[in-house]
Design an enzyme around this catalytic site. Structure first.
Site, short mmCIF file in Angstrom:
data_model
loop_
_atom_site.label_atom_id
_atom_site.label_comp_id
_atom_site.label_asym_id
_atom_site.label_seq_id
_atom_site.Cartn_x
_atom_site.Cartn_y
_atom_site.Cartn_z
N CYS A 148 0.75 -1.16 0.00
CA CYS A 148 -0.05 -0.08 -0.09
C CYS A 148 0.83 1.21 0.01
O CYS A 148 1.32 1.46 1.05
CB CYS A 148 -1.01 -0.23 1.19
SG CYS A 148 -1.80 1.65 1.64
N CYS A 207 -0.05 4.06 2.64
CA CYS A 207 0.38 3.51 3.84
C CYS A 207 1.79 4.19 4.12
O CYS A 207 2.05 4.53 5.09
CB CYS A 207 0.10 2.18 4.04
SG CYS A 207 -1.47 1.37 3.70
#
Length: 311
Positions: A72, A75
């Site tokens: 991700c 993230c």
């Protein structure tokens, strides 16, 4: 939820009961995990197996949960910001990182439909914060509001910065008696008693800003204590100009962190009501402005629009 107030106002956010009550298998010791009886790092990894320890820790200090994954990209953008802000707060809250790929039960318990997803635990209860990568300024704002909420629920502990000597007790001044009574009542879910304690404190000292702020927050909690979110939204949809129905949904939106939605709903209602019916909506807006904070950008925008509707 399997535990009582203060989490009753957060019903439906996430269901942690299965994780809270599930027997924990033995896990290998990790320098990153909070160790029972040891020093808790400000940032650490949490797993399906160690989540019970994190729930207990949240009764002492607010725990921010960062749900992320290696693949991700947002993230990886957000995590350093979270770590920086948590570290700068010096132990007033901690950051627990959950790899959703490695911990599917936690991901399911937190209903992580998209990541990054950030929430908090306060006294064992979940507090939704935000999803997606947000700017550092917004992270600071949200964490400041989280600390205020935690204080209202008596979660005011700290953990020492890593490498620092353990702090000597006592350090903190005791709460004034009426404030202590209000906090105890909040812990028991007795918001009427908390309101009475704060009102008495304000009679004794009208300049008691903490009592005034606490009174506003407890009144909000009392209004939504027994509310059902879905039923409230259905009632508001069925009665677009029903003042009580719209006020309740706005309160629930603020408790759930949807501040702009709450303000927008009440401002729209204010704009369509006859002049002689507007007072309750204006009063609720001003009360919610005070809870969110006069310097908050969302409050400033809403105040500007309210002023334009008044003149």
């Amino acid at each position: 939820m399997s535990t009582p107030a203060p989490g009753s106002v957060l019903r439906g956010a996430v269901d942690l009961s299965s994780l809270r009550n599930r027997p924990q298998p033995p896990a290998p010791a990790s320098a990153d995990a909070p160790a029972s009886g040891g020093v808790t790092p400000l940032v650490f990894d949490v797993t399906d197996a160690t989540f019970g320890d994190v729930l207990e820790l949240s009764r002492t200090v607010p725990v921010v949960i960062d749900l992320w994954a290696e693949w991700c990209a947002p993230c990886k953008q957000l995590s350093p910001v979270l770590e920086k802000v948590v570290t700068e707060l010096g132990g007033r809250l901690v950051l627990a990182k959950v790899d959703v790929d490695a911990n599917p039960q936690l991901a399911q318990g937190f209903r992580a439909q998209s990541i990054p997803m950030v929430l908090a635990l306060v006294a064992g209860q979940p507090v939704p914060l935000f999803t997606g990568a947000v700017p550092e300024e917004q992270v600071r704002e949200v964490f400041a509001q989280l600390l205020q909420l935690a204080a209202q629920h008596g979660v005011t502990g700290t953990v020492p910065a890593e490498g620092a000597a353990p702090a000597e007790a006592p350090g903190e001044e005791p709460l004034p008696p009426l404030h202590a009574e209000a906090f105890a009542a909040i812990e028991e879910g007795d918001y009427a008693r908390a309101v009475a304690a704060y009102e008495k404190a304000l009679v004794e000292d009208p300049r008691d800003a903490d009592a005034r702020a606490g009174l506003g927050q407890v009144r909000l909690l009392a209004r939504v204590q027994d509310a059902d979110l879905q039923a409230a939204r259905a009632a508001a949809a069925a009665s677009p100009t029903g003042i009580e129905a719209q006020l309740l949904v706005a309160d629930l939106d603020v408790v759930g962190g949807h501040v702009d939605d709450a303000f927008g709903r009440l401002l729209e209602l204010f704009s369509v009501l006859p002049t002689d019916e507007r007072a309750p909506v204006r009063e609720r807006l001003l009360e919610l402005f005070g809870l969110v904070g006069d310097d908050d950008a969302r409050v400033i925008r809403a105040r500007t629009r309210l002023a334009s509707l008044l003149f």
